[in-house]
Design a protein around this motif. Structure first.
Motif, PDB file in Angstrom:
ATOM      1  N   SER A 173       0.506  -1.499  -0.064  1.00  0.00           N
ATOM      2  CA  SER A 173       0.207  -0.023  -0.142  1.00  0.00           C
ATOM      3  C   SER A 173       0.771   1.257  -0.145  1.00  0.00           C
ATOM      4  O   SER A 173       0.104   2.219  -0.490  1.00  0.00           O
ATOM      5  N   SER A 177       1.167   4.082  -2.491  1.00  0.00           N
ATOM      6  CA  SER A 177       0.349   5.262  -1.942  1.00  0.00           C
ATOM      7  C   SER A 177       1.282   7.154  -1.630  1.00  0.00           C
ATOM      8  O   SER A 177       1.144   8.061  -2.060  1.00  0.00           O
ATOM      9  N   GLY A 181       0.677   9.784  -2.929  1.00  0.00           N
ATOM     10  CA  GLY A 181       0.968  11.621  -1.559  1.00  0.00           C
ATOM     11  C   GLY A 181       1.689  12.650  -1.615  1.00  0.00           C
ATOM     12  O   GLY A 181       1.707  14.087  -1.556  1.00  0.00           O
ATOM     13  N   SER A 242      -4.739   2.215  -0.396  1.00  0.00           N
ATOM     14  CA  SER A 242      -3.473   3.229  -0.719  1.00  0.00           C
ATOM     15  C   SER A 242      -4.665   4.460  -1.350  1.00  0.00           C
ATOM     16  O   SER A 242      -4.236   5.312  -0.710  1.00  0.00           O
ATOM     17  N   ILE A 243      -5.626   4.489  -1.482  1.00  0.00           N
ATOM     18  CA  ILE A 243      -6.797   5.158  -1.200  1.00  0.00           C
ATOM     19  C   ILE A 243      -7.373   6.127  -0.118  1.00  0.00           C
ATOM     20  O   ILE A 243      -7.017   7.413   0.473  1.00  0.00           O
ATOM     21  N   LEU A 246      -3.944   8.087   0.887  1.00  0.00           N
ATOM     22  CA  LEU A 246      -4.087   9.453   0.514  1.00  0.00           C
ATOM     23  C   LEU A 246      -4.104  10.760   1.019  1.00  0.00           C
ATOM     24  O   LEU A 246      -3.172  11.165   1.221  1.00  0.00           O
ATOM     25  N   SER A 298       0.289   6.025   8.372  1.00  0.00           N
ATOM     26  CA  SER A 298      -0.251   5.134   7.431  1.00  0.00           C
ATOM     27  C   SER A 298      -0.029   3.766   8.134  1.00  0.00           C
ATOM     28  O   SER A 298      -1.205   2.733   7.887  1.00  0.00           O
TER      29      SER A 298
END
Lengths: 375, 301
Positions: A173, A177, A181, A242-243, A246, A298
Motif C-alpha cells: 500500500s 500511496s 501522496g 492506498s486510496i 492518500l 499510515s
C-alpha cells in the motif's frame, strides 16, 4: 474580589472531573481487558507458528538421546479438536542437541523440521494416540532401522501468516500511496497557485477522509475485485488501502513542505539551481522527517483497518503466495476469530500484538517529530 | 554555445515533465472521489433500473421494508436505517457531553502534568482499531447487558450505543479542544475583568465562541458513528427483521448488513447489498455537506 465557589459550581467541576476520569478509565479498561485476556497467550511460539494445524509424514534419522533414539523428550497433553472433543496426544516437549529431527524429510522429499509442541500421531505405522510417553519411547527404542517414519501434526494456533500478510499489505500500500501522496503535496505547495484546482483537490482529500472504510470496501470490491477481476487478493486490498491513505499522506507532507523556510528555496534559486533541482535537493530532504511521520501514521492506519480489507483481501489464514492471493491481516483475523469462532482469548492475543505495535508506532512518530521540529 | 542551448532545452523539458507528473498525482485524489461515487452509485442503483440482468426490486419496498430475507427475495432496510439512526443518536447524546467536558478539562483547567497524561490517552483511544472496540464490547459490555436485560441475549441497541459512544470520544475531544484553544485569550481576560468566575467564563464566553468548532466535532462524530462497521457488527445482534422495540432489542445497522453477507452473496442479493451501501453513502454525503457548511467561516480556521 474573592472567588466564590458555590454548590452549583462544584457540581459542574465534579461533572468535568467525572467525564475526564471516564475517558481515561475506559482506555485503561479496554487495554486492561485485552492485555489480561490476550497477553498470556502471546509467546514466541504464538508469533512464529502457522495458524492452521497441518499434518505430514516425515522420515527422521536416529541419533543418540537420553529418552529415545530420536533425542526427543516427549510429554502427554490433551488437545481440543474442533467440535470441542478432547484428545490425549504425545507432543514434543524438548529437542536434545544430538537430535536429527530438525533435518527430517517429508514424503515428498522436502525438508520439514520438527519443532517443540509438534504432535506425534504415528510411529512406523503404529498409531500412538492415547498411548503413554513410556509406551512411545519403548516403540522407538525397539526400532532396528536407522530411520523412523512418523506422522506428525504441527499444532498451529500461531499468527505468523497474519504478521507476514500485514507486512506485505503495509509495503504494497505504501508503494502505491507514498509517491502519489508526496507528489500531490509537492504540486500543491510548490507549483499550484491558489484557485479552483487547489480548492478541488482540498475538497477531494477532505471527502476521502470522511468516507467510512466500509464504503471503501464496497468500492474496492466493485472496482478491483469484480470489474478488474483481481479477486479477493493482496493487490485489491492494497489498492483500496492506498486510496484510504492518500488524505493522511498528502496532508502531512503538505505541512512539512510548508514548514521549509522560503529562504532555502530562494538561496537555491539564487545559486542558479532550477526548480526541480531545488525541490529534490533542497526542499524534500528538509521535509523528510515529516514524510516519515506520514508513513508511520499510515502504517498505523493499515494495521487498524478491517472493514475495507474484509471486502477486498478476504480472510485466508495463509501467507499469500502471490499478489493475487487472499490473505488476512492481524486485525481482520482478530475479527474472524471473535465473530466466527467466538474465541475472545485468541482475538485478544492478536489484539495485544496489534496494540503494542500501535503504541510503538505512536511513540516513534512523536519522537521523530519532536527531534526534528527543534531545529 | 549550441551545447548550452541544448542543455537548456533538455532542462526545460525535464521541468515540464516534472510539473505534469506532480500535477497528475494531485488529480489522483479527485479521480478517486469521483470513481468511488460513480462505482458505488452505479452498481447500487442497478436493481431499481428496469431491465437489470440480475432482476429488479422496488425502490419503495427496499426503503420501507422491515424484513431482510435474501432466500425469500425480501430486501427491506427500513429497520436497519432506524437502527443505525437510533444507535448514532444514542451515542451522540451520551458521548458528546462527556467529550466536551473532557475537552474543557484539557484545554482550560488541567495542570501541565495532567495534560501530559490525558492527551496521549485520547490519542491512544483514537488509535485503537475498531475491531478491538468490538472485542471489548463482546467480552465486557454484552455480558454485562445480559445480566440486566429482559432479553436472552446481550447483543443489543444499548451495546451498540455504548461502544459507539466510546469510539466517538476521541473525535469530539480533539476537535472541541482545538476549537476552545483557538478562542483568543482576550475573551477570557475580558470576562475575568468583569468579575466572572472561571466556570462562568468557560460556559458563557469560551464555549459560545467555540460553538461552530464544537459543532463540527459533533458532526464528525455522527459520521464516524454511522459509518462504523466492525465494532458494531460484533455487538449488534443483527436480526433479519423487525424494528427495535427497546434498547435491549438487537439491531442490524446498514454497515453490518453489507459486511456480514458480502462474502457469500451473489446475483440480486449482492446488488441489494450494494444498494444498502448507496443509502449509507447518501447519509455520509449529507453529513459532509453539513460539515462543510459549519466549518465555512468557523473559528477552527
Amino acid at each position: 474580589m474573592k472567588k466564590k465557589i458555590n454548590i452549583k459550581e462544584s457540581f459542574i467541576y465534579g461533572l468535568i472531573g467525572i467525564a475526564t476520569l471516564f475517558t481515561i478509565g475506559i482506555l485503561v479498561f479496554i487495554l486492561g481487558f485485552i492485555f489480561s485476556k490476550g497477553l498470556p497467550h502471546v509467546d514466541l511460539y504464538f508469533l512464529t507458528s502457522q495458524f492452521d494445524s497441518t499434518s505430514a509424514y516425515v522420515d527422521v534419522k536416529l541419533s543418540e538421546g537420553s529418552q529415545n533414539p530420536l533425542g526427543l523428550i516427549l510429554e502427554e497433553t490433551t488437545i481440543k479438536e474442533k467440535g470441542s472433543k478432547e484428545k490425549k496426544v504425545i507432543v514434543i516437549k524438548e529437542i536434545e542437541d544430538t537430535s536429527l529431527v530438525e533435518d527430517a524429510i517429508n514424503n515428498k522429499g522436502k525438508p520439514l523440521a520438527l519443532s517443540e509442541k509438534d504432535i506425534i500421531n504415528r510411529v512406523n505405522g503404529i498409531n500412538v494416540e492415547g498411548k503413554s510417553v513410556e509406551e512411545v519411547n519403548q516403540i522407538l527404542n525397539n526400532v532396528n532401522k536407522d530411520t523412523v517414519t512418523m506422522r506428525i501434526t504441527k499444532q498451529g494456533g500461531g499468527i505468523f501468516p497474519m504478521i507476514v500478510t500485514t507486512l506485505m499489505m503495509i509495503g504494497l500500500s505504501l508503494l502505491f500511496s507514498v509517491p502519489i501522496g508526496v507528489f500531490a503535496a509537492i504540486y500543491l505547495v510548490e507549483y499550484a497557485k491558489p484557485g479552483k484546482f487547489v480548492n478541488l483537490v482540498r475538497f477531494a482529500t477532505e471527502s476521502l477522509a470522511g468516507i467510512p472504510s466500509i464504503i471503501y470496501g464496497l468500492f474496492g470490491m466493485i472496482l478491483f475485485v469484480m470489474t478488474l477481476n483481481l479477486g479477493y487478493s493482496l493487490l485489491a486490498g492494497a489498492l483500496t488501502l492506498s486510496i484510504i491513505l492518500l488524505p493522511v499522506i498528502i496532508r502531512q507532507t503538505e505541512e512539512s513542505l510548508k514548514a521549509v523556510p522560503d529562504s532555502y528555496r530562494e538561496a537555491s534559486f539564487g545559486l542558479g539551481a532550477n526548480k526541480i533541482y531545488t525541490i529534490t535537493r533542497v526542499v524534500l530532504p528538509t521535509a523528510v522527517p515529516g514524510i516519515v511521520v506520514a508513513i508511520i501514521l499510515s502504517i498505523g492506519r493499515i494495521i487498524g483497518e478491517s472493514a475495507a480489507l474484509l471486502l477486498t483481501a478476504g480472510t485466508a489464514a495463509k501467507i499469500p503466495g502471490s499478489l493475487l492471493e487472499s490473505g488476512s491481516t492481524l486485525t481482520v483475523k482478530a475479527y474472524t476469530v471473535a465473530k466466527e469462532e467466538a474465541n475472545i482469548e485468541l482475538a485478544s492475543a492478536i489484539g495485544s500484538v496489534i496494540i503494542i505495535t500501535i503504541i510503538v508506532l505512536n511513540a516513534l512518530s512523536k519522537f521523530i517529530s519532536k527531534k526534528f521540529t527543534k531545529i | 554555445m549550441e551545447k548550452d542551448m541544448k542543455l537548456d532545452k533538455k532542462n526545460e523539458l525535464k521541468e515540464k515533465l516534472a510539473h505534469y507528473l506532480f500535477l497528475f498525482n494531485a488529480t489522483v485524489a479527485i479521480i478517486s472521489v469521483a470513481a468511488i461515487a460513480f462505482f458505488v452509485f452505479y452498481r447500487g442503483l442497478q436493481p431499481f433500473i428496469p431491465g437489470n440482468a440480475e432482476g429488479n426490486y422496488n425502490l419503495i419496498d427496499f426503503l420501507s421494508g422491515l424484513e431482510w430475507r435474501p432466500s425469500l427475495g425480501k430486501f427491506g432496510i427500513l429497520y436497519m436505517i432506524v437502527g443505525s439512526l437510533l444507535a448514532t443518536f444514542g451515542a451522540i447524546i451520551l458521548g458528546v457531553p462527556v467529550g466536551i467536558l473532557t475537552a474543557i478539562f484539557i484545554a482550560e483547567l488541567a495542570p501541565k502534568w495532567a495534560k501530559k497524561i490525558i492527551k496521549p490517552a485520547v490519542e491512544m483511544l483514537a488509535g485503537i482499531p475498531s475491531v478491538l472496540y468490538g472485542l471489548f464490547g463482546l467480552g465486557v459490555i454484552v455480558p454485562w447487558i445480559m445480566q440486566i436485560s429482559p432479553q436472552a441475549q446481550g447483543q443489543s441497541l444499548l451495546a451498540v450505543i455504548i461502544v459507539l459512544m466510546i469510539m466517538i470520544l476521541p473525535t469530539v475531544i480533539t476537535i472541541t479542544e482545538s476549537a476552545i484553544n483557538s478562542v483568543p485569550d482576550a475573551y477570557r481576560e475580558g470576562s475575568f475583568g468583569l468579575g466572572a468566575t472561571k466556570l462562568y467564563t468557560i460556559f458563557k464566553v469560551v464555549l459560545p465562541a467555540a460553538k461552530s468548532g464544537i459543532l463540527a466535532g459533533v458532526v464528525l462524530g455522527i459520521g464516524r458513528a454511522i459509518g462504523e462497521t466492525m465494532a458494531v457488527m460484533l455487538v449488534a445482534g443483527n436480526p433479519i427483521a423487525g424494528l427495535p422495540k427497546s434498547i435491549f432489542s438487537p439491531i442490524r445497522p446498514l454497515t453490518t448488513n453489507i459486511a456480514m453477507e458480502m462474502s457469500y452473496a451473489f446475483g440480486l442479493h449482492q446488488e441489494m447489498l450494494f444498494a444498502t451501501g448507496v443509502v449509507l453513502f447518501v447519509f455520509i454525503i449529507l453529513i459532509n455537506l453539513i460539515l462543510s457548511r459549519i466549518t465555512r467561516g468557523s473559528v477552527l480556521k
